[in-house]
Scaffold this motif. Structure first.
Motif, PDB file in Angstrom:
ATOM      1  N   GLY A  60      30.987 -31.577 -12.086  1.00  0.00           N
ATOM      2  CA  GLY A  60      29.735 -32.150 -12.537  1.00  0.00           C
ATOM      3  C   GLY A  60      28.616 -31.145 -12.626  1.00  0.00           C
ATOM      4  N   ILE A  61      27.416 -31.683 -12.650  1.00  0.00           N
ATOM      5  CA  ILE A  61      26.212 -30.881 -12.781  1.00  0.00           C
ATOM      6  C   ILE A  61      25.319 -31.117 -11.565  1.00  0.00           C
ATOM      7  N   HIS A  62      24.762 -30.035 -11.049  1.00  0.00           N
ATOM      8  CA  HIS A  62      23.894 -30.055  -9.871  1.00  0.00           C
ATOM      9  C   HIS A  62      22.459 -29.830 -10.337  1.00  0.00           C
ATOM     10  N   LEU A  63      21.548 -30.655  -9.838  1.00  0.00           N
ATOM     11  CA  LEU A  63      20.120 -30.484 -10.116  1.00  0.00           C
ATOM     12  C   LEU A  63      19.378 -30.603  -8.799  1.00  0.00           C
ATOM     13  N   GLY A  64      18.564 -29.599  -8.478  1.00  0.00           N
ATOM     14  CA  GLY A  64      17.847 -29.615  -7.206  1.00  0.00           C
ATOM     15  C   GLY A  64      16.425 -29.128  -7.355  1.00  0.00           C
ATOM     16  N   VAL A  65      15.634 -29.470  -6.352  1.00  0.00           N
ATOM     17  CA  VAL A  65      14.255 -29.018  -6.307  1.00  0.00           C
ATOM     18  C   VAL A  65      13.948 -28.582  -4.872  1.00  0.00           C
ATOM     19  N   ASP A  66      13.297 -27.424  -4.754  1.00  0.00           N
ATOM     20  CA  ASP A  66      12.884 -26.904  -3.453  1.00  0.00           C
ATOM     21  C   ASP A  66      11.436 -27.278  -3.210  1.00  0.00           C
ATOM     22  N   PHE A  67      11.118 -27.563  -1.949  1.00  0.00           N
ATOM     23  CA  PHE A  67       9.727 -27.871  -1.613  1.00  0.00           C
ATOM     24  C   PHE A  67       9.422 -27.386  -0.216  1.00  0.00           C
TER      25      PHE A  67
ATOM     26  N   ILE B 265      20.719 -33.563  -6.418  1.00  0.00           N
ATOM     27  CA  ILE B 265      21.619 -34.609  -6.868  1.00  0.00           C
ATOM     28  C   ILE B 265      22.691 -33.940  -7.718  1.00  0.00           C
ATOM     29  N   ALA B 266      23.914 -34.403  -7.562  1.00  0.00           N
ATOM     30  CA  ALA B 266      25.019 -33.915  -8.387  1.00  0.00           C
ATOM     31  C   ALA B 266      25.681 -35.129  -9.021  1.00  0.00           C
ATOM     32  N   LEU B 267      25.831 -35.071 -10.313  1.00  0.00           N
ATOM     33  CA  LEU B 267      26.449 -36.148 -11.070  1.00  0.00           C
ATOM     34  C   LEU B 267      27.719 -35.587 -11.679  1.00  0.00           C
ATOM     35  N   GLY B 268      28.853 -36.290 -11.482  1.00  0.00           N
ATOM     36  CA  GLY B 268      30.102 -35.739 -11.975  1.00  0.00           C
ATOM     37  C   GLY B 268      31.133 -36.782 -12.331  1.00  0.00           C
ATOM     38  N   VAL B 269      32.231 -36.300 -12.866  1.00  0.00           N
ATOM     39  CA  VAL B 269      33.369 -37.135 -13.225  1.00  0.00           C
ATOM     40  C   VAL B 269      34.463 -36.910 -12.189  1.00  0.00           C
ATOM     41  N   THR B 270      35.009 -38.016 -11.684  1.00  0.00           N
ATOM     42  CA  THR B 270      36.097 -37.972 -10.705  1.00  0.00           C
ATOM     43  C   THR B 270      37.350 -38.501 -11.395  1.00  0.00           C
ATOM     44  N   PRO B 271      38.242 -37.604 -11.845  1.00  0.00           N
ATOM     45  CA  PRO B 271      39.428 -38.038 -12.588  1.00  0.00           C
ATOM     46  C   PRO B 271      40.444 -38.768 -11.706  1.00  0.00           C
TER      47      PRO B 271
END
Length: 161
Positions: A154-161, A37-43
């Motif tokens: 923004g910031i990216h957060l991921g998980v591998d499985f 998931i990536a959460l960011g600001v879109t100016p």
């Protein structure tokens, strides 16, 4: 002028990424299946104030020793036009945590109670700090659509499985 700056920034980022050496990144960290998931600001999207945007990706690694991945992507910008897109992801992982993804897809927007569907393209650049199966880092995204483009940081957060 802003478009030129974004183009120069994008080309500079690409040249840095393409100049990286390769190593067997997949054996060390998995990346066989990834949910991120990536959460960011879109100016200034659609001449509005800055808005929050979110990207959700599922990526399947191509083979056990390949830096390539394929998957699906969902994007939403929380604005008055209900900007939502779905696309297919092509991803490449460079050495030292750099990742680039190209996502062609369909954009669904609402203008004055009229729904519209159009082609959209996204280019995403990310740097990942990895801790076992988790990865976190900054992300830059450019979306190109019929009426122009948008970008987000923004910031990216991921998980591998």
């Amino acid at each position: 002028m802003l478009k030129k700056r974004i183009l120069i920034l994008s080309l500079t980022g690409l040249s840095i990424l393409l100049g990286q050496e390769q190593h067997d990144h997949h054996d060390e960290h998995g990346h066989h299946n990834e949910l991120s998931i990536a959460l960011g600001v879109t100016p200034g999207h659609d001449n509005e104030n800055s808005k929050i945007g979110i990207h959700v990706h599922y990526i399947k690694g191509v083979g056990n020793h390949s830096p390539y991945g394929l998957g699906i992507s969902l994007e939403t910008i929380f604005d008055k036009h209900k900007h939502n897109s779905v696309g297919l992801v092509g991803l490449y992982r460079f050495e030292r945590g750099f990742t680039i993804a190209y996502i062609p897809g369909l954009l669904f927007v609402e203008h004055e109670n009229d729904n519209e569907m159009q082609f959209v393209q996204h280019l995403e650049l990310c740097y990942e700090f990895e801790l076992k199966q988790f990865h976190l880092g900054p992300q830059f995204d450019i979306g190109i659509e019929k009426d122009g483009f948008h970008y987000s940081f923004g910031i990216h957060l991921g998980v591998d499985f």
